[in-house]
Design a protein around this motif. Sequence first.
Motif, PDB file in Angstrom:
ATOM      1  N   ASN A 145       3.378   1.938  -8.395  1.00  0.00           N
ATOM      2  CA  ASN A 145       4.440   2.001  -7.384  1.00  0.00           C
ATOM      3  C   ASN A 145       3.881   1.819  -5.980  1.00  0.00           C
ATOM      4  O   ASN A 145       4.508   1.168  -5.136  1.00  0.00           O
ATOM      5  CB  ASN A 145       5.219   3.312  -7.488  1.00  0.00           C
ATOM      6  CG  ASN A 145       6.117   3.341  -8.706  1.00  0.00           C
ATOM      7  OD1 ASN A 145       6.530   2.302  -9.217  1.00  0.00           O
ATOM      8  ND2 ASN A 145       6.408   4.525  -9.199  1.00  0.00           N
ATOM      9  N   LYS A 146       2.704   2.393  -5.714  1.00  0.00           N
ATOM     10  CA  LYS A 146       2.068   2.205  -4.398  1.00  0.00           C
ATOM     11  C   LYS A 146       1.732   0.734  -4.191  1.00  0.00           C
ATOM     12  O   LYS A 146       1.926   0.185  -3.104  1.00  0.00           O
ATOM     13  CB  LYS A 146       0.813   3.075  -4.285  1.00  0.00           C
ATOM     14  CG  LYS A 146       0.046   2.906  -2.983  1.00  0.00           C
ATOM     15  CD  LYS A 146       0.897   3.153  -1.745  1.00  0.00           C
ATOM     16  CE  LYS A 146       1.133   4.605  -1.510  1.00  0.00           C
ATOM     17  NZ  LYS A 146       1.852   4.858  -0.239  1.00  0.00           N
ATOM     18  N   GLY A 147       1.241   0.089  -5.239  1.00  0.00           N
ATOM     19  CA  GLY A 147       0.943  -1.336  -5.146  1.00  0.00           C
ATOM     20  C   GLY A 147       2.187  -2.154  -4.854  1.00  0.00           C
ATOM     21  O   GLY A 147       2.165  -3.071  -4.023  1.00  0.00           O
ATOM     22  N   LEU A 148       3.284  -1.818  -5.526  1.00  0.00           N
ATOM     23  CA  LEU A 148       4.538  -2.538  -5.296  1.00  0.00           C
ATOM     24  C   LEU A 148       5.064  -2.311  -3.882  1.00  0.00           C
ATOM     25  O   LEU A 148       5.537  -3.249  -3.238  1.00  0.00           O
ATOM     26  CB  LEU A 148       5.598  -2.112  -6.322  1.00  0.00           C
ATOM     27  CG  LEU A 148       5.376  -2.612  -7.746  1.00  0.00           C
ATOM     28  CD1 LEU A 148       6.395  -1.978  -8.699  1.00  0.00           C
ATOM     29  CD2 LEU A 148       5.453  -4.127  -7.809  1.00  0.00           C
ATOM     30  N   SER A 149       4.978  -1.074  -3.398  1.00  0.00           N
ATOM     31  CA  SER A 149       5.481  -0.804  -2.050  1.00  0.00           C
ATOM     32  C   SER A 149       4.620  -1.509  -1.002  1.00  0.00           C
ATOM     33  O   SER A 149       5.142  -2.030  -0.014  1.00  0.00           O
ATOM     34  CB  SER A 149       5.574   0.691  -1.774  1.00  0.00           C
ATOM     35  OG  SER A 149       4.312   1.285  -1.656  1.00  0.00           O
ATOM     36  N   LYS A 150       3.308  -1.558  -1.208  1.00  0.00           N
ATOM     37  CA  LYS A 150       2.446  -2.294  -0.280  1.00  0.00           C
ATOM     38  C   LYS A 150       2.761  -3.784  -0.326  1.00  0.00           C
ATOM     39  O   LYS A 150       2.769  -4.458   0.713  1.00  0.00           O
ATOM     40  CB  LYS A 150       0.975  -2.065  -0.605  1.00  0.00           C
ATOM     41  CG  LYS A 150       0.488  -0.686  -0.215  1.00  0.00           C
ATOM     42  CD  LYS A 150      -1.009  -0.588  -0.233  1.00  0.00           C
ATOM     43  CE  LYS A 150      -1.528  -1.249   1.023  1.00  0.00           C
ATOM     44  NZ  LYS A 150      -2.925  -0.935   1.325  1.00  0.00           N
ATOM     45  N   LYS A 151       3.040  -4.295  -1.519  1.00  0.00           N
ATOM     46  CA  LYS A 151       3.371  -5.716  -1.641  1.00  0.00           C
ATOM     47  C   LYS A 151       4.681  -6.029  -0.937  1.00  0.00           C
ATOM     48  O   LYS A 151       4.804  -7.050  -0.265  1.00  0.00           O
ATOM     49  CB  LYS A 151       3.439  -6.118  -3.118  1.00  0.00           C
ATOM     50  CG  LYS A 151       3.575  -7.608  -3.328  1.00  0.00           C
ATOM     51  CD  LYS A 151       3.422  -7.996  -4.780  1.00  0.00           C
ATOM     52  CE  LYS A 151       3.438  -9.494  -4.930  1.00  0.00           C
ATOM     53  NZ  LYS A 151       3.186  -9.919  -6.303  1.00  0.00           N
TER      54      LYS A 151
ATOM     55  N   GLU B  53       5.949  -4.353   1.600  1.00  0.00           N
ATOM     56  CA  GLU B  53       5.757  -4.157   3.035  1.00  0.00           C
ATOM     57  C   GLU B  53       4.879  -5.224   3.675  1.00  0.00           C
ATOM     58  O   GLU B  53       5.174  -5.735   4.745  1.00  0.00           O
ATOM     59  CB  GLU B  53       5.126  -2.781   3.271  1.00  0.00           C
ATOM     60  CG  GLU B  53       4.881  -2.443   4.728  1.00  0.00           C
ATOM     61  CD  GLU B  53       4.204  -1.096   4.888  1.00  0.00           C
ATOM     62  OE1 GLU B  53       3.347  -0.983   5.781  1.00  0.00           O
ATOM     63  OE2 GLU B  53       4.514  -0.162   4.113  1.00  0.00           O
ATOM     64  N   ARG B  54       3.777  -5.577   3.005  1.00  0.00           N
ATOM     65  CA  ARG B  54       2.787  -6.449   3.624  1.00  0.00           C
ATOM     66  C   ARG B  54       2.571  -7.770   2.871  1.00  0.00           C
ATOM     67  O   ARG B  54       1.820  -8.625   3.314  1.00  0.00           O
ATOM     68  CB  ARG B  54       1.465  -5.711   3.745  1.00  0.00           C
ATOM     69  CG  ARG B  54       1.599  -4.439   4.586  1.00  0.00           C
ATOM     70  CD  ARG B  54       0.336  -3.636   4.660  1.00  0.00           C
ATOM     71  NE  ARG B  54      -0.726  -4.267   5.435  1.00  0.00           N
ATOM     72  CZ  ARG B  54      -0.844  -4.203   6.756  1.00  0.00           C
ATOM     73  NH1 ARG B  54       0.053  -3.543   7.464  1.00  0.00           N
ATOM     74  NH2 ARG B  54      -1.853  -4.789   7.363  1.00  0.00           N
ATOM     75  N   GLY B  55       3.219  -7.909   1.708  1.00  0.00           N
ATOM     76  CA  GLY B  55       3.061  -9.107   0.911  1.00  0.00           C
ATOM     77  C   GLY B  55       1.907  -8.976  -0.070  1.00  0.00           C
ATOM     78  O   GLY B  55       1.171  -7.987  -0.061  1.00  0.00           O
ATOM     79  N   GLY B  56       1.782  -9.992  -0.901  1.00  0.00           N
ATOM     80  CA  GLY B  56       0.694 -10.030  -1.868  1.00  0.00           C
ATOM     81  C   GLY B  56      -0.386 -10.989  -1.379  1.00  0.00           C
ATOM     82  O   GLY B  56      -0.579 -11.160  -0.173  1.00  0.00           O
ATOM     83  N   PHE B  57      -1.054 -11.618  -2.305  1.00  0.00           N
ATOM     84  CA  PHE B  57      -2.089 -12.602  -1.978  1.00  0.00           C
ATOM     85  C   PHE B  57      -1.764 -13.946  -2.630  1.00  0.00           C
ATOM     86  O   PHE B  57      -2.655 -14.754  -2.884  1.00  0.00           O
ATOM     87  CB  PHE B  57      -3.464 -12.096  -2.443  1.00  0.00           C
ATOM     88  CG  PHE B  57      -3.915 -10.858  -1.716  1.00  0.00           C
ATOM     89  CD1 PHE B  57      -4.521 -10.942  -0.480  1.00  0.00           C
ATOM     90  CD2 PHE B  57      -3.697  -9.612  -2.271  1.00  0.00           C
ATOM     91  CE1 PHE B  57      -4.926  -9.800   0.196  1.00  0.00           C
ATOM     92  CE2 PHE B  57      -4.096  -8.458  -1.614  1.00  0.00           C
ATOM     93  CZ  PHE B  57      -4.712  -8.556  -0.374  1.00  0.00           C
ATOM     94  N   ASP B  58      -0.481 -14.188  -2.874  1.00  0.00           N
ATOM     95  CA  ASP B  58      -0.051 -15.370  -3.619  1.00  0.00           C
ATOM     96  C   ASP B  58      -0.220 -16.673  -2.845  1.00  0.00           C
ATOM     97  O   ASP B  58      -0.385 -17.729  -3.439  1.00  0.00           O
ATOM     98  CB  ASP B  58       1.414 -15.218  -4.048  1.00  0.00           C
ATOM     99  CG  ASP B  58       1.625 -14.020  -4.955  1.00  0.00           C
ATOM    100  OD1 ASP B  58       0.721 -13.721  -5.762  1.00  0.00           O
ATOM    101  OD2 ASP B  58       2.682 -13.364  -4.848  1.00  0.00           O
ATOM    102  N   LYS B  59      -0.144 -16.630  -1.518  1.00  0.00           N
ATOM    103  CA  LYS B  59      -0.149 -17.861  -0.720  1.00  0.00           C
ATOM    104  C   LYS B  59      -1.543 -18.277  -0.257  1.00  0.00           C
ATOM    105  O   LYS B  59      -1.683 -19.285   0.435  1.00  0.00           O
ATOM    106  CB  LYS B  59       0.768 -17.686   0.496  1.00  0.00           C
ATOM    107  CG  LYS B  59       2.226 -17.485   0.105  1.00  0.00           C
ATOM    108  CD  LYS B  59       3.088 -17.307   1.333  1.00  0.00           C
ATOM    109  CE  LYS B  59       4.540 -17.062   0.934  1.00  0.00           C
ATOM    110  NZ  LYS B  59       5.404 -16.861   2.112  1.00  0.00           N
TER     111      LYS B  59
END
Length: 103
Positions: free
Chosen positions: A80-86, A88-94
């Motif tokens: 859940n922390k990982g999802l909330s950070k994603k 809020e700040r995005g992932g590394f997909d781009k």
Amino acid sequence: MPTYNKLVRDKIPEIINNSGKQFDTHIADNSEALKLLEAKLDEEILEFHQDKNLEELADIMEVIFSLAKSLGFSEDELLNKGLSKKEERGGFDKNIVLEKVYE
């Protein structure tokens, strides 16, 4: 006779026993376990750098879940922390590389 002194997955003693070999183990206390998990994470990351496969990523994930547990967090809390950070700040997909920030 090899000496390992490293953390292993829970079923490894059973697997070794089923192969007919003798071995020694002990149960680490929380302090020792945290240090061993940190060392295990380094080991698994090195293995991933060498092999770059799904199995090594799964090993890293399992160690991270165990680290979270040893610090008092559940797998769900970590995810859940990982999802909330994603969110809020995005992932590394781009694959964005930050080069400079001008002040």
